[in-house]
Design a protein around this motif. Structure first.
Motif, PDB file in Angstrom:
ATOM      1  N   UNK A 220     -36.384  13.716-127.559  1.00  8.71           N
ATOM      2  CA  UNK A 220     -37.851  13.655-127.520  1.00  8.71           C
ATOM      3  C   UNK A 220     -38.512  14.607-128.516  1.00  8.71           C
ATOM      4  N   UNK A 221     -37.802  15.039-129.532  1.00  4.88           N
ATOM      5  CA  UNK A 221     -38.336  16.097-130.390  1.00  4.88           C
ATOM      6  C   UNK A 221     -39.548  15.661-131.199  1.00  4.88           C
ATOM      7  N   UNK A 222     -39.776  14.376-131.368  1.00  2.07           N
ATOM      8  CA  UNK A 222     -40.955  13.909-132.100  1.00  2.07           C
ATOM      9  C   UNK A 222     -42.134  13.665-131.175  1.00  2.07           C
ATOM     10  N   UNK A 223     -41.906  13.709-129.872  1.00  2.00           N
ATOM     11  CA  UNK A 223     -42.946  13.392-128.900  1.00  2.00           C
ATOM     12  C   UNK A 223     -43.400  14.676-128.226  1.00  2.00           C
ATOM     13  N   UNK A 224     -44.215  15.462-128.931  1.00  2.47           N
ATOM     14  CA  UNK A 224     -44.715  16.727-128.408  1.00  2.47           C
ATOM     15  C   UNK A 224     -46.237  16.725-128.460  1.00  2.47           C
ATOM     16  N   UNK A 225     -46.853  17.482-127.555  1.00  2.00           N
ATOM     17  CA  UNK A 225     -48.293  17.410-127.329  1.00  2.00           C
ATOM     18  C   UNK A 225     -49.019  18.680-127.747  1.00  2.00           C
TER      19      UNK A 225
END
Length: 406
Positions: A220-225
């Protein structure tokens, strides 16, 4: 002739985690089978994974697969992957990680990141090897260590009411026992916690003085908020030769049905993983491999839009759940998950999961699946159709409110 009596191999029996019966009434797999057999209410929604109809793959996915399946792609690729695909993927992941990746020596494509994790552990873990695993962490990590005969050393992963971090004192004590591996997910699964760059530097600093190798699942390293910076352990000084990183587009880009992932790491370990792949799965699906050159390179605008949508769903869910008595939840820093704390309710995580399924038609992951510290939690995936999700949150709230407060 009599039918032979079947006795599961000892490695299968180790997956039971009988010690969980000390805090729950049954071993791990017995609890899970009980939950699986629990009748589901109506309406029904499985919120352990994302709704890929509401959040479909990028537009290039199906054409790339179809073109390969129509004759432009190899059917039987080398175990590591199609050489042409590897060349392009190495460029993409080099940019992502900030580390130059040799396409022939330091990269292989796998049938999802799960196969990468399995092959890596099969290549590295001998019976009796110690492996450090945070608690809570990805639900197959400790199980896989047990499957291969390793000994799990759990250390706390702290995320509630604090900046997310591994307990460094506990990690230092665990490293003093000379473990073979440290393995963890980042962003953390199930909590969605994202570690600061300073904390990744601290982890790297502790590892440099040891012979311990690290496996980091960065699915999930590209899906950060919230505009967070994401730090890769492999990019830290002197770490690239002691870190194996598993990556893939199955979640952020909704490509789980294609079964594709990538593993980056030292050449000698990749060689052994290739040997494992040769007897386990042979190769990543050949035609699906041709989606990977587009991944990272061609989908940043798509990912940016997904972050906006998922963050809105995260915020909606956090507000709704934190309004309930006996329930708290920390906003996730990444991934599509929330790890809901129900310690203020007089019920076990198994009882809550059972009730949500039978009375609200909602399938969740009870916290004990992710480690002992997961007690009194459950994991949900917020990547759902907005109209169905609002109704689901209302049903969830009704069930949770039905339990007495502790």
């Amino acid at each position: 002739m009599a039918t032979p009596e079947f006795t599961p191999a000892s490695r299968i029996q180790r997956l039971q985690f009988p010690e969980r019966a000390q805090t729950h009434d049954r071993a791990l797999r017995e609890l899970e089978r009980d939950l699986e057999s629990t009748p589901a209410g109506d309406p029904f929604l499985d919120i352990t994974y994302a709704d890929t109809h509401r959040f479909p793959p990028p537009n290039w996915a199906l054409p790339a697969f179809t073109k390969a399946a129509s004759g432009s792609g190899m059917t039987y690729t080398p175990y590591r992957g199609d050489p042409g695909v590897l060349d392009q993927v190495s460029e993409n992941v080099s940019k992502l990680l900030g580390v130059s990746v040799d396409a022939r020596r330091e990269l292989m494509v796998t049938p999802g990141t799960q196969a990468g994790l399995y092959s890596a552990m099969a290549a590295l873990i001998e019976p009796g090897d110690r492996v450090v695993v945070p608690d809570p962490d990805y639900l197959t990590s400790a199980r896989s260590v047990r499957y291969f005969g390793g000994e799990v050393d759990s250390i706390p992963m702290l995320w509630e009411d604090t900046d997310p971090h591994l307990d460094l004192e506990a990690l230092q004590q665990a490293l003093a026992k000379k473990p073979k591996l440290l393995m963890f997910s980042h962003p953390n699964n199930p909590t969605g916690a994202v570690f600061s760059k300073t904390h990744i530097e601290e982890i790297a600093g502790l590892l440099r003085g040891t012979d311990t190798f690290a496996i980091v699942d960065e699915l999930y390293c590209r899906l950060v908020y919230d505009g967070r910076e994401f730090a890769h352990l492999a990019a830290e000084p002197e770490m690239r030769d002691r870190v194996l990183t598993t990556l893939g587009p199955s979640k952020t880009e909704s490509l789980s049905g294609y079964r594709i992932g990538a593993t980056v790491g030292p050449a000698e370990i990749l060689n052994s993983m290739e040997d494992v792949m040769g007897i386990a799965a042979l190769r990543c699906p050949a035609y699906a491999q041709h989606l990977l050159p587009h991944w990272i390179r061609d989908d940043q605008e798509y990912v940016d839009g997904r972050i906006v949508d998922y963050q809105a769903l995260r915020d909606l869910s956090v507000t709704a759940l934190n309004a309930l008595s006996g329930v708290t939840v920390e906003p996730s820093g990444g991934s599509a998950y929330l790890y809901v704390n129900t310690s203020g309710i007089k019920a076990t995580d198994h009882e809550i999961a059972r009730a949500l399924k039978s009375r609200a038609g909602l399938v969740v992951n009870p916290g004990y699946q992710f480690g002992a510290l997961g007690a009194n939690h459950f994991r949900i995936c917020v990547a759902q159709d907005e109209s169905a999700w609002k109704a689901a949150l209302e049903r969830m709230a009704e069930v949770l409110a039905s339990f007495p407060l502790s």
